[in-house]
Scaffold this motif. Structure first.
Motif, PDB file in Angstrom:
ATOM      1  N   ASN A 226      10.292   6.174   0.237  1.00 31.21           N
ATOM      2  CA  ASN A 226       9.519   5.854   1.422  1.00 31.21           C
ATOM      3  C   ASN A 226       8.484   6.966   1.575  1.00 31.21           C
ATOM      4  O   ASN A 226       8.826   8.150   1.488  1.00 31.21           O
ATOM      5  CB  ASN A 226      10.446   5.806   2.645  1.00 31.21           C
ATOM      6  N   PRO A 227       7.193   6.651   1.762  1.00 32.55           N
ATOM      7  CA  PRO A 227       6.161   7.690   1.828  1.00 32.55           C
ATOM      8  C   PRO A 227       6.512   8.806   2.811  1.00 32.55           C
ATOM      9  O   PRO A 227       6.925   8.553   3.941  1.00 32.55           O
ATOM     10  CB  PRO A 227       4.926   6.916   2.287  1.00 32.55           C
TER      11      PRO A 227
ATOM     12  N   ALA B 185       0.830  -1.209   0.000  1.00 35.98           N
ATOM     13  CA  ALA B 185       0.000   0.000   0.000  1.00 35.98           C
ATOM     14  C   ALA B 185       0.861   1.254   0.000  1.00 35.98           C
ATOM     15  O   ALA B 185       0.578   2.232  -0.703  1.00 35.98           O
ATOM     16  CB  ALA B 185      -0.931  -0.017   1.217  1.00 35.98           C
ATOM     17  N   ALA B 186       1.940   1.235   0.800  1.00 36.19           N
ATOM     18  CA  ALA B 186       2.811   2.403   0.898  1.00 36.19           C
ATOM     19  C   ALA B 186       3.540   2.662  -0.417  1.00 36.19           C
ATOM     20  O   ALA B 186       3.666   3.805  -0.869  1.00 36.19           O
ATOM     21  CB  ALA B 186       3.824   2.202   2.026  1.00 36.19           C
TER      22      ALA B 186
ATOM     23  N   ASP C 113      11.811  13.154  -5.062  1.00 36.70           N
ATOM     24  CA  ASP C 113      10.495  13.707  -5.379  1.00 36.70           C
ATOM     25  C   ASP C 113      10.706  15.019  -6.122  1.00 36.70           C
ATOM     26  O   ASP C 113      11.193  15.998  -5.551  1.00 36.70           O
ATOM     27  CB  ASP C 113       9.723  13.927  -4.078  1.00 36.70           C
TER      28      ASP C 113
ATOM     29  N   PHE D  75       2.517   6.578  -7.120  1.00 39.92           N
ATOM     30  CA  PHE D  75       1.509   7.302  -7.886  1.00 39.92           C
ATOM     31  C   PHE D  75       1.169   8.663  -7.287  1.00 39.92           C
ATOM     32  O   PHE D  75       0.233   9.323  -7.740  1.00 39.92           O
ATOM     33  CB  PHE D  75       0.244   6.444  -8.019  1.00 39.92           C
ATOM     34  N   THR D  76       1.914   9.070  -6.270  1.00 46.57           N
ATOM     35  CA  THR D  76       1.706  10.392  -5.665  1.00 46.57           C
ATOM     36  C   THR D  76       2.888  11.306  -5.919  1.00 46.57           C
ATOM     37  O   THR D  76       2.729  12.438  -6.366  1.00 46.57           O
ATOM     38  CB  THR D  76       1.477  10.266  -4.152  1.00 46.57           C
TER      39      THR D  76
ATOM     40  N   VAL E 116       2.628   1.702  -3.506  1.00 40.75           N
ATOM     41  CA  VAL E 116       1.686   2.150  -4.533  1.00 40.75           C
ATOM     42  C   VAL E 116       1.346   3.620  -4.324  1.00 40.75           C
ATOM     43  O   VAL E 116       1.320   4.419  -5.269  1.00 40.75           O
ATOM     44  CB  VAL E 116       0.401   1.295  -4.510  1.00 40.75           C
ATOM     45  N   SER E 117       1.095   3.992  -3.077  1.00 35.65           N
ATOM     46  CA  SER E 117       0.772   5.387  -2.772  1.00 35.65           C
ATOM     47  C   SER E 117       1.923   6.306  -3.154  1.00 35.65           C
ATOM     48  O   SER E 117       1.729   7.362  -3.757  1.00 35.65           O
ATOM     49  CB  SER E 117       0.462   5.527  -1.275  1.00 35.65           C
ATOM     50  N   SER E 118       3.155   5.889  -2.824  1.00 40.95           N
ATOM     51  CA  SER E 118       4.324   6.717  -3.126  1.00 40.95           C
ATOM     52  C   SER E 118       4.553   6.832  -4.628  1.00 40.95           C
ATOM     53  O   SER E 118       4.777   7.917  -5.166  1.00 40.95           O
ATOM     54  CB  SER E 118       5.568   6.126  -2.455  1.00 40.95           C
TER      55      SER E 118
ATOM     56  N   GLU F 281       0.552  17.816   1.631  1.00 47.05           N
ATOM     57  CA  GLU F 281      -0.523  18.095   0.687  1.00 47.05           C
ATOM     58  C   GLU F 281      -1.708  18.763   1.370  1.00 47.05           C
ATOM     59  O   GLU F 281      -2.328  19.682   0.804  1.00 47.05           O
ATOM     60  CB  GLU F 281      -0.973  16.790   0.029  1.00 47.05           C
TER      61      GLU F 281
END
Length: 471
Positions: free
Chosen positions: A405-406, A255-256, A441, A262-263, A258-260, A322
Protein backbone atom coordinates in the motif's frame (compact mmCIF):
# COMPACT_ATOMS: atom_id res chain seq x y z
CA UNK A 1 -39.25 41.56 6.34
CA UNK A 2 -38.25 38.11 5.17
CA UNK A 3 -37.07 37.51 1.60
CA UNK A 4 -35.84 34.53 -0.33
CA UNK A 5 -32.62 34.00 -2.22
CA UNK A 6 -30.87 31.31 -4.22
CA UNK A 7 -27.81 29.64 -2.66
CA UNK A 8 -25.56 27.33 -4.61
CA UNK A 9 -23.82 24.35 -3.04
CA UNK A 10 -20.54 23.54 -4.73
CA UNK A 11 -18.95 20.11 -4.53
CA UNK A 12 -16.62 20.33 -1.51
CA UNK A 13 -13.11 18.99 -1.17
CA UNK A 14 -13.74 15.66 0.53
CA UNK A 15 -10.16 15.36 1.71
CA UNK A 16 -6.88 13.77 0.63
CA UNK A 17 -6.49 16.19 -2.29
CA UNK A 18 -9.23 14.54 -4.36
CA UNK A 19 -10.20 16.76 -7.28
CA UNK A 20 -13.43 15.15 -8.47
CA UNK A 21 -16.30 12.91 -7.43
CA UNK A 22 -19.09 11.06 -9.20
CA UNK A 23 -22.72 11.69 -8.31
CA UNK A 24 -24.01 8.24 -7.34
CA UNK A 25 -27.55 9.12 -6.27
CA UNK A 26 -29.63 12.08 -5.21
CA UNK A 27 -31.55 11.71 -1.96
CA UNK A 28 -33.69 14.76 -2.72
CA UNK A 29 -35.56 16.16 -5.71
CA UNK A 30 -36.47 19.62 -6.95
CA UNK A 31 -39.14 21.00 -4.62
CA UNK A 32 -38.04 19.05 -1.53
CA UNK A 33 -37.84 20.93 1.74
CA UNK A 34 -34.60 20.02 3.48
CA UNK A 35 -33.05 20.76 6.85
CA UNK A 36 -29.50 21.66 7.78
CA UNK A 37 -27.15 18.63 7.55
CA UNK A 38 -29.81 16.39 6.01
CA UNK A 39 -28.23 13.89 3.59
CA UNK A 40 -28.95 15.10 0.07
CA UNK A 41 -26.68 12.95 -2.10
CA UNK A 42 -24.23 10.08 -2.30
CA UNK A 43 -21.01 10.76 -4.19
CA UNK A 44 -18.17 8.41 -5.02
CA UNK A 45 -14.63 9.67 -4.65
CA UNK A 46 -11.61 7.74 -5.84
CA UNK A 47 -11.66 5.95 -2.50
CA UNK A 48 -15.19 5.55 -1.17
CA UNK A 49 -18.86 6.45 -1.38
CA UNK A 50 -19.59 9.48 0.81
CA UNK A 51 -22.88 10.99 1.96
CA UNK A 52 -23.20 14.75 1.45
CA UNK A 53 -25.15 16.73 4.06
CA UNK A 54 -27.04 19.87 3.13
CA UNK A 55 -25.27 23.10 4.16
CA UNK A 56 -28.58 24.98 4.05
CA UNK A 57 -32.14 24.70 5.29
CA UNK A 58 -34.56 25.50 2.51
CA UNK A 59 -36.12 24.19 -0.70
CA UNK A 60 -34.23 22.41 -3.47
CA UNK A 61 -34.45 24.76 -6.47
CA UNK A 62 -32.30 22.84 -8.97
CA UNK A 63 -30.09 19.79 -9.31
CA UNK A 64 -27.26 20.66 -11.68
CA UNK A 65 -25.82 17.20 -12.25
CA UNK A 66 -27.41 13.83 -12.89
CA UNK A 67 -26.33 10.52 -11.29
CA UNK A 68 -23.33 9.02 -13.05
CA UNK A 69 -21.76 12.41 -13.79
CA UNK A 70 -18.18 13.07 -12.64
CA UNK A 71 -17.98 16.55 -11.15
CA UNK A 72 -14.91 18.64 -10.36
CA UNK A 73 -14.48 20.01 -6.85
CA UNK A 74 -15.87 23.54 -6.63
CA UNK A 75 -18.51 23.08 -9.34
CA UNK A 76 -22.15 23.81 -8.36
CA UNK A 77 -24.20 20.65 -7.93
CA UNK A 78 -27.41 21.88 -6.29
CA UNK A 79 -29.20 25.20 -5.65
CA UNK A 80 -31.40 25.97 -2.68
CA UNK A 81 -34.07 28.57 -2.14
CA UNK A 82 -33.47 29.90 1.36
CA UNK A 83 -34.97 32.61 3.51
CA UNK A 84 -33.15 35.86 4.16
CA UNK A 85 -33.78 38.30 7.01
CA UNK A 86 -34.32 41.58 5.19
CA UNK A 87 -35.72 43.05 2.03
CA UNK A 88 -32.36 43.23 0.25
CA UNK A 89 -31.84 42.05 -3.28
CA UNK A 90 -32.96 38.48 -3.59
CA UNK A 91 -30.39 36.02 -4.81
CA UNK A 92 -27.49 38.15 -3.55
CA UNK A 93 -24.32 36.47 -2.50
CA UNK A 94 -23.19 38.80 0.25
CA UNK A 95 -24.36 39.27 3.82
CA UNK A 96 -27.77 40.44 2.81
CA UNK A 97 -30.40 38.02 3.89
CA UNK A 98 -28.03 36.06 6.15
CA UNK A 99 -29.04 37.30 9.57
CA UNK A 100 -28.33 35.66 12.89
CA UNK A 101 -31.56 33.72 12.87
CA UNK A 102 -31.39 32.66 9.25
CA UNK A 103 -31.37 28.93 8.70
CA UNK A 104 -28.83 29.48 5.93
CA UNK A 105 -26.27 31.40 7.92
CA UNK A 106 -23.58 28.73 7.63
CA UNK A 107 -21.83 28.50 4.28
CA UNK A 108 -21.22 25.13 2.65
CA UNK A 109 -18.81 23.03 4.65
CA UNK A 110 -16.98 19.71 4.59
CA UNK A 111 -18.80 16.46 5.14
CA UNK A 112 -19.68 15.84 8.77
CA UNK A 113 -19.11 19.44 9.88
CA UNK A 114 -21.79 21.43 11.65
CA UNK A 115 -24.68 20.87 13.98
CA UNK A 116 -26.89 17.82 13.62
CA UNK A 117 -30.54 18.67 13.91
CA UNK A 118 -32.96 16.12 15.31
CA UNK A 119 -36.18 14.99 13.70
CA UNK A 120 -35.00 16.08 10.27
CA UNK A 121 -36.82 13.15 8.69
CA UNK A 122 -36.96 12.48 4.98
CA UNK A 123 -38.26 15.13 2.60
CA UNK A 124 -41.68 15.18 1.09
CA UNK A 125 -41.18 15.38 -2.63
CA UNK A 126 -42.86 16.58 -5.73
CA UNK A 127 -42.42 15.18 -9.21
CA UNK A 128 -38.72 14.49 -9.80
CA UNK A 129 -37.06 16.58 -12.48
CA UNK A 130 -33.64 18.00 -13.18
CA UNK A 131 -34.39 21.66 -13.67
CA UNK A 132 -31.99 24.32 -14.88
CA UNK A 133 -30.58 26.75 -12.29
CA UNK A 134 -33.12 29.35 -11.28
CA UNK A 135 -32.31 32.78 -12.68
CA UNK A 136 -34.26 34.56 -9.97
CA UNK A 137 -35.59 33.60 -6.53
CA UNK A 138 -38.91 31.85 -6.30
CA UNK A 139 -41.51 34.36 -5.30
CA UNK A 140 -43.41 32.07 -3.00
CA UNK A 141 -41.96 29.67 -0.45
CA UNK A 142 -42.50 26.03 -1.47
CA UNK A 143 -43.79 24.09 1.50
CA UNK A 144 -43.69 20.34 1.93
CA UNK A 145 -45.88 18.84 -0.75
CA UNK A 146 -47.74 15.56 -0.72
CA UNK A 147 -46.16 12.64 -2.49
CA UNK A 148 -46.89 12.47 -6.21
CA UNK A 149 -46.83 9.06 -7.87
CA UNK A 150 -44.35 8.37 -10.63
CA UNK A 151 -45.49 7.43 -14.11
CA UNK A 152 -45.19 3.68 -13.57
CA UNK A 153 -46.64 2.09 -10.43
CA UNK A 154 -43.98 1.20 -7.87
CA UNK A 155 -44.76 -0.79 -4.76
CA UNK A 156 -43.24 0.39 -1.48
CA UNK A 157 -42.92 -1.88 1.57
CA UNK A 158 -44.85 -1.14 4.72
CA UNK A 159 -44.57 -3.08 7.95
CA UNK A 160 -47.86 -3.11 9.90
CA UNK A 161 -48.03 -3.64 13.64
CA UNK A 162 -48.20 -7.39 13.17
CA UNK A 163 -44.93 -7.31 11.22
CA UNK A 164 -46.46 -8.62 7.96
CA UNK A 165 -45.03 -7.03 4.82
CA UNK A 166 -47.56 -5.41 2.55
CA UNK A 167 -47.21 -3.32 -0.59
CA UNK A 168 -48.85 0.03 -1.12
CA UNK A 169 -49.70 1.24 -4.61
CA UNK A 170 -47.66 4.06 -6.06
CA UNK A 171 -50.47 6.50 -5.42
CA UNK A 172 -49.79 6.17 -1.70
CA UNK A 173 -45.99 6.09 -1.78
CA UNK A 174 -43.36 6.62 -4.47
CA UNK A 175 -40.41 6.79 -2.07
CA UNK A 176 -37.41 4.76 -3.23
CA UNK A 177 -36.41 2.08 -0.68
CA UNK A 178 -33.49 3.10 1.54
CA UNK A 179 -30.34 1.21 0.56
CA UNK A 180 -26.71 1.72 -0.41
CA UNK A 181 -25.29 1.52 -3.96
CA UNK A 182 -23.64 -1.89 -3.33
CA UNK A 183 -26.95 -3.28 -2.07
CA UNK A 184 -28.81 -1.93 -5.08
CA UNK A 185 -26.17 -3.49 -7.31
CA UNK A 186 -26.57 -6.86 -5.56
CA UNK A 187 -30.35 -6.64 -5.89
CA UNK A 188 -30.02 -5.92 -9.60
CA UNK A 189 -27.67 -8.88 -10.08
CA UNK A 190 -30.10 -11.21 -8.28
CA UNK A 191 -33.21 -9.80 -9.95
CA UNK A 192 -34.70 -8.50 -6.69
CA UNK A 193 -37.12 -5.57 -6.55
CA UNK A 194 -36.00 -3.59 -3.49
CA UNK A 195 -39.50 -2.17 -3.12
CA UNK A 196 -40.56 -5.62 -1.93
CA UNK A 197 -37.74 -6.07 0.60
CA UNK A 198 -38.06 -5.08 4.25
CA UNK A 199 -34.92 -3.42 5.58
CA UNK A 200 -33.54 -4.54 8.94
CA UNK A 201 -30.82 -1.90 9.14
CA UNK A 202 -30.92 1.42 10.95
CA UNK A 203 -33.99 3.49 10.02
CA UNK A 204 -35.17 0.67 7.77
CA UNK A 205 -32.02 0.55 5.63
CA UNK A 206 -31.98 -2.51 3.36
CA UNK A 207 -28.81 -4.56 3.83
CA UNK A 208 -27.12 -7.20 1.67
CA UNK A 209 -28.42 -9.92 4.01
CA UNK A 210 -31.98 -8.59 3.55
CA UNK A 211 -31.63 -9.01 -0.22
CA UNK A 212 -30.15 -12.49 0.06
CA UNK A 213 -32.73 -13.64 2.59
CA UNK A 214 -35.52 -12.31 0.38
CA UNK A 215 -34.56 -14.72 -2.39
CA UNK A 216 -34.37 -17.58 0.07
CA UNK A 217 -30.72 -17.94 1.04
CA UNK A 218 -28.30 -16.00 3.21
CA UNK A 219 -25.20 -17.33 1.45
CA UNK A 220 -26.00 -16.60 -2.17
CA UNK A 221 -22.89 -15.66 -4.16
CA UNK A 222 -22.49 -12.26 -5.71
CA UNK A 223 -22.40 -12.19 -9.51
CA UNK A 224 -18.88 -12.72 -10.90
CA UNK A 225 -16.93 -9.53 -11.43
CA UNK A 226 -14.44 -8.53 -14.07
CA UNK A 227 -11.29 -6.46 -13.55
CA UNK A 228 -13.14 -3.17 -13.87
CA UNK A 229 -15.22 -3.92 -10.78
CA UNK A 230 -18.52 -4.38 -12.62
CA UNK A 231 -20.67 -7.44 -12.95
CA UNK A 232 -19.64 -9.81 -15.67
CA UNK A 233 -22.45 -10.08 -18.17
CA UNK A 234 -22.85 -11.96 -21.42
CA UNK A 235 -21.94 -9.67 -24.33
CA UNK A 236 -24.60 -8.61 -26.77
CA UNK A 237 -24.98 -10.75 -29.85
CA UNK A 238 -22.23 -9.95 -32.34
CA UNK A 239 -20.29 -7.83 -29.83
CA UNK A 240 -16.63 -8.90 -29.76
CA UNK A 241 -15.50 -6.75 -26.86
CA UNK A 242 -16.91 -4.71 -23.98
CA UNK A 243 -15.39 -1.45 -22.75
CA UNK A 244 -15.84 -0.06 -19.25
CA UNK A 245 -14.68 3.44 -18.21
CA UNK A 246 -11.80 3.45 -15.74
CA UNK A 247 -12.97 5.59 -12.86
CA UNK A 248 -13.66 5.73 -9.14
CA UNK A 249 -12.01 3.22 -6.83
CA UNK A 250 -10.60 1.16 -9.71
CA UNK A 251 -8.82 4.22 -11.17
CA UNK A 252 -7.38 5.21 -7.79
CA UNK A 253 -6.27 1.65 -7.00
CA UNK A 254 -4.55 1.27 -10.35
CA UNK A 255 -2.63 4.53 -9.97
CA UNK A 256 -1.61 3.68 -6.41
CA UNK A 257 -0.43 0.17 -7.30
CA UNK A 258 1.58 1.34 -10.31
CA UNK A 259 3.20 4.06 -8.22
CA UNK A 260 4.03 1.60 -5.44
CA UNK A 261 5.32 -1.14 -7.74
CA UNK A 262 7.68 1.18 -9.61
CA UNK A 263 8.78 3.29 -6.63
CA UNK A 264 9.40 0.87 -3.77
CA UNK A 265 11.75 -2.08 -4.41
CA UNK A 266 9.56 -5.02 -3.38
CA UNK A 267 10.87 -8.18 -1.76
CA UNK A 268 8.49 -11.03 -0.93
CA UNK A 269 9.24 -13.88 1.47
CA UNK A 270 7.15 -16.95 2.21
CA UNK A 271 6.73 -19.08 5.31
CA UNK A 272 4.49 -22.15 5.56
CA UNK A 273 3.52 -23.08 9.11
CA UNK A 274 1.39 -25.45 11.15
CA UNK A 275 -1.41 -23.29 12.57
CA UNK A 276 -3.32 -26.13 14.22
CA UNK A 277 -2.70 -24.67 17.74
CA UNK A 278 -4.00 -21.28 16.59
CA UNK A 279 -7.14 -22.83 15.10
CA UNK A 280 -7.70 -24.78 18.34
CA UNK A 281 -7.29 -21.56 20.33
CA UNK A 282 -9.77 -19.85 18.01
CA UNK A 283 -12.35 -22.57 18.67
CA UNK A 284 -11.87 -22.23 22.44
CA UNK A 285 -12.28 -18.45 22.33
CA UNK A 286 -15.46 -18.72 20.27
CA UNK A 287 -16.91 -21.10 22.85
CA UNK A 288 -15.93 -18.93 25.83
CA UNK A 289 -18.39 -16.63 27.55
CA UNK A 290 -15.99 -13.67 27.34
CA UNK A 291 -16.18 -13.69 23.52
CA UNK A 292 -19.88 -14.46 23.18
CA UNK A 293 -21.39 -12.29 20.44
CA UNK A 294 -18.01 -11.35 18.95
CA UNK A 295 -16.93 -12.35 15.45
CA UNK A 296 -13.60 -14.14 15.71
CA UNK A 297 -11.71 -15.35 12.64
CA UNK A 298 -8.14 -16.42 11.87
CA UNK A 299 -7.60 -12.85 10.68
CA UNK A 300 -8.37 -11.59 14.19
CA UNK A 301 -5.62 -13.68 15.78
CA UNK A 302 -3.13 -13.02 12.98
CA UNK A 303 -3.75 -9.27 13.32
CA UNK A 304 -3.01 -9.44 17.04
CA UNK A 305 0.15 -11.46 16.37
CA UNK A 306 1.31 -8.88 13.79
CA UNK A 307 0.84 -6.07 16.33
CA UNK A 308 2.89 -7.98 18.92
CA UNK A 309 5.67 -8.81 16.44
CA UNK A 310 5.97 -5.17 15.36
CA UNK A 311 7.10 -4.20 18.86
CA UNK A 312 10.30 -6.16 18.28
CA UNK A 313 10.62 -5.23 14.60
CA UNK A 314 9.67 -1.54 14.27
CA UNK A 315 11.39 -1.10 10.90
CA UNK A 316 8.34 -2.72 9.27
CA UNK A 317 6.22 0.13 10.64
CA UNK A 318 7.99 2.97 8.84
CA UNK A 319 7.67 5.22 5.79
CA UNK A 320 10.15 6.55 3.22
CA UNK A 321 9.78 10.33 2.88
CA UNK A 322 11.35 11.05 -0.49
CA UNK A 323 10.72 14.81 -0.37
CA UNK A 324 12.56 15.30 2.93
CA UNK A 325 14.95 12.39 2.49
CA UNK A 326 13.91 10.99 5.85
CA UNK A 327 12.74 7.66 7.26
CA UNK A 328 9.61 8.17 9.34
CA UNK A 329 9.27 5.77 12.27
CA UNK A 330 5.67 5.39 13.45
CA UNK A 331 5.20 5.03 17.18
CA UNK A 332 1.67 3.78 16.62
CA UNK A 333 0.07 1.23 14.29
CA UNK A 334 -2.79 2.02 11.93
CA UNK A 335 -3.50 -1.50 10.70
CA UNK A 336 -4.81 -1.65 7.13
CA UNK A 337 -7.09 -4.50 6.09
CA UNK A 338 -7.56 -5.07 2.36
CA UNK A 339 -11.27 -5.44 1.56
CA UNK A 340 -12.82 -6.58 -1.71
CA UNK A 341 -15.92 -4.46 -2.27
CA UNK A 342 -18.43 -4.14 -5.13
CA UNK A 343 -16.53 -1.01 -6.20
CA UNK A 344 -13.09 -2.58 -6.11
CA UNK A 345 -10.26 -3.06 -3.64
CA UNK A 346 -10.00 -0.72 -0.66
CA UNK A 347 -7.65 -0.78 2.32
CA UNK A 348 -9.30 0.94 5.29
CA UNK A 349 -7.28 0.92 8.49
CA UNK A 350 -7.88 0.56 12.20
CA UNK A 351 -6.48 3.61 13.96
CA UNK A 352 -4.14 2.89 16.91
CA UNK A 353 -4.72 -0.84 16.55
CA UNK A 354 -1.71 -1.52 18.79
CA UNK A 355 -3.63 -0.07 21.76
CA UNK A 356 -6.62 -2.37 21.37
CA UNK A 357 -7.35 -5.57 23.25
CA UNK A 358 -8.32 -8.71 21.34
CA UNK A 359 -12.00 -7.96 22.01
CA UNK A 360 -11.63 -4.39 20.77
CA UNK A 361 -9.67 -5.55 17.75
CA UNK A 362 -12.39 -8.07 16.90
CA UNK A 363 -15.06 -5.37 17.04
CA UNK A 364 -12.97 -2.96 14.97
CA UNK A 365 -12.32 -5.58 12.27
CA UNK A 366 -16.02 -6.43 12.00
CA UNK A 367 -17.05 -2.79 11.74
CA UNK A 368 -14.28 -2.05 9.24
CA UNK A 369 -15.16 -4.88 6.84
CA UNK A 370 -18.93 -4.36 7.09
CA UNK A 371 -18.56 -0.65 6.39
CA UNK A 372 -16.20 -1.26 3.48
CA UNK A 373 -18.46 -3.82 1.82
CA UNK A 374 -21.40 -1.44 2.17
CA UNK A 375 -19.35 1.23 0.39
CA UNK A 376 -19.56 3.60 3.35
CA UNK A 377 -15.91 3.86 4.38
CA UNK A 378 -14.97 7.48 5.11
CA UNK A 379 -11.97 8.89 3.18
CA UNK A 380 -10.16 9.47 6.49
CA UNK A 381 -10.32 5.74 7.24
CA UNK A 382 -8.63 4.97 3.92
CA UNK A 383 -5.58 7.09 4.63
CA UNK A 384 -2.88 7.09 7.26
CA UNK A 385 -2.24 3.34 7.32
CA UNK A 386 1.18 2.16 8.50
CA UNK A 387 1.15 -1.58 7.65
CA UNK A 388 -1.45 -3.80 5.98
CA UNK A 389 -2.84 -7.34 5.85
CA UNK A 390 -4.62 -8.95 2.91
CA UNK A 391 -6.49 -12.21 3.43
CA UNK A 392 -6.26 -14.06 0.12
CA UNK A 393 -7.06 -17.32 1.87
CA UNK A 394 -10.78 -16.53 1.77
CA UNK A 395 -10.56 -17.05 -2.00
CA UNK A 396 -8.84 -20.42 -1.60
CA UNK A 397 -5.39 -19.03 -2.54
CA UNK A 398 -2.31 -20.37 -0.76
CA UNK A 399 0.26 -17.63 -1.40
CA UNK A 400 0.95 -14.50 -3.41
CA UNK A 401 3.18 -11.47 -3.85
CA UNK A 402 1.11 -8.57 -2.49
CA UNK A 403 1.96 -5.03 -3.62
CA UNK A 404 2.66 -2.53 -0.87
CA UNK A 405 0.00 0.00 0.00
CA UNK A 406 1.62 3.35 -0.97
CA UNK A 407 3.51 4.91 1.92
CA UNK A 408 3.84 1.66 3.89
CA UNK A 409 6.89 -0.53 4.43
CA UNK A 410 5.21 -3.95 4.55
CA UNK A 411 2.10 -5.95 3.71
CA UNK A 412 1.25 -9.48 4.84
CA UNK A 413 -0.86 -11.90 2.81
CA UNK A 414 -2.63 -14.77 4.59
CA UNK A 415 -3.08 -17.96 2.62
CA UNK A 416 -5.86 -20.51 2.98
CA UNK A 417 -5.83 -22.82 6.02
CA UNK A 418 -5.64 -26.36 4.64
CA UNK A 419 -5.44 -29.82 6.19
CA UNK A 420 -2.22 -31.37 4.96
CA UNK A 421 0.18 -34.16 5.91
CA UNK A 422 2.78 -32.50 8.13
CA UNK A 423 5.66 -33.51 10.34
CA UNK A 424 4.42 -33.46 13.93
CA UNK A 425 6.34 -34.89 16.89
CA UNK A 426 8.60 -36.91 14.59
CA UNK A 427 5.63 -38.42 12.78
CA UNK A 428 3.46 -37.52 9.82
CA UNK A 429 0.04 -36.23 10.85
CA UNK A 430 -2.86 -34.40 9.26
CA UNK A 431 -2.44 -30.78 10.39
CA UNK A 432 -3.90 -27.37 9.53
CA UNK A 433 -1.33 -25.47 7.50
CA UNK A 434 -1.09 -21.88 6.26
CA UNK A 435 1.39 -19.95 4.11
CA UNK A 436 2.33 -16.38 5.03
CA UNK A 437 3.57 -14.06 2.26
CA UNK A 438 5.37 -10.92 3.40
CA UNK A 439 6.25 -8.14 0.95
CA UNK A 440 8.40 -5.25 2.18
CA UNK A 441 10.17 -2.15 0.91
CA UNK A 442 13.86 -3.06 0.69
CA UNK A 443 14.84 0.59 1.14
CA UNK A 444 13.41 0.44 4.66
CA UNK A 445 13.59 -3.21 5.64
CA UNK A 446 16.67 -5.38 5.24
CA UNK A 447 16.28 -9.04 4.38
CA UNK A 448 17.29 -10.06 7.88
CA UNK A 449 14.75 -7.75 9.50
CA UNK A 450 11.93 -8.97 7.28
CA UNK A 451 12.89 -12.60 7.83
CA UNK A 452 13.04 -12.29 11.61
CA UNK A 453 9.64 -10.55 11.71
CA UNK A 454 8.13 -13.34 9.63
CA UNK A 455 9.85 -15.95 11.78
CA UNK A 456 8.48 -14.45 15.01
CA UNK A 457 5.01 -14.18 13.50
CA UNK A 458 5.13 -17.81 12.43
CA UNK A 459 6.33 -18.88 15.89
CA UNK A 460 3.31 -17.25 17.56
CA UNK A 461 0.83 -18.77 15.12
CA UNK A 462 2.43 -22.21 15.49
CA UNK A 463 2.38 -21.85 19.28
CA UNK A 464 0.20 -19.00 20.58
CA UNK A 465 1.89 -19.26 23.96
CA UNK A 466 5.01 -17.75 22.39
CA UNK A 467 3.18 -14.42 22.33
CA UNK A 468 3.81 -14.17 26.09
CA UNK A 469 7.53 -14.17 25.43
CA UNK A 470 7.27 -11.35 22.90
CA UNK A 471 4.98 -8.89 24.68
Amino acid sequence: MSATMIKEFRLPDLGEGLTESEIVAWKVAVGDTVTLNQIIAEVETAKAVVELPSPFAGVVAALHEQPGTVVEVGKPIVSFEVEGDDGGPAGGSGAAGAGADSPAKREPNLVGYGAVLENSGRPARRARSFAAPAAAPVAERVDAAPVVPVAEPVAAPVVPAAGRVEALPASESAERPRSTPPVRKLAKDLGVDLALVTGTGEFGLITRDDVRNFVGGGDLPVAPRDLAGVSAQAPAQGERETRTPIKGVRKFTAAAMVSSAFTAPHVTEFLTIDVTPTMELLAKLKASRAFAGYKLTPLTLVSKAVLIALKNHPTLNTRWDEARQEIVQYNYVNLGIAAATPRGLTVPNIKDADRKSLLELSTALTELTDTARAGKTAPADLSGGTISITNIGVFGIDAGTPILNPGEAAILALGAVRKMPWEYQDEVALRQVMTLSLSFDHRLVDGEQGSRFLQDLGAMLSDPGMALAMV
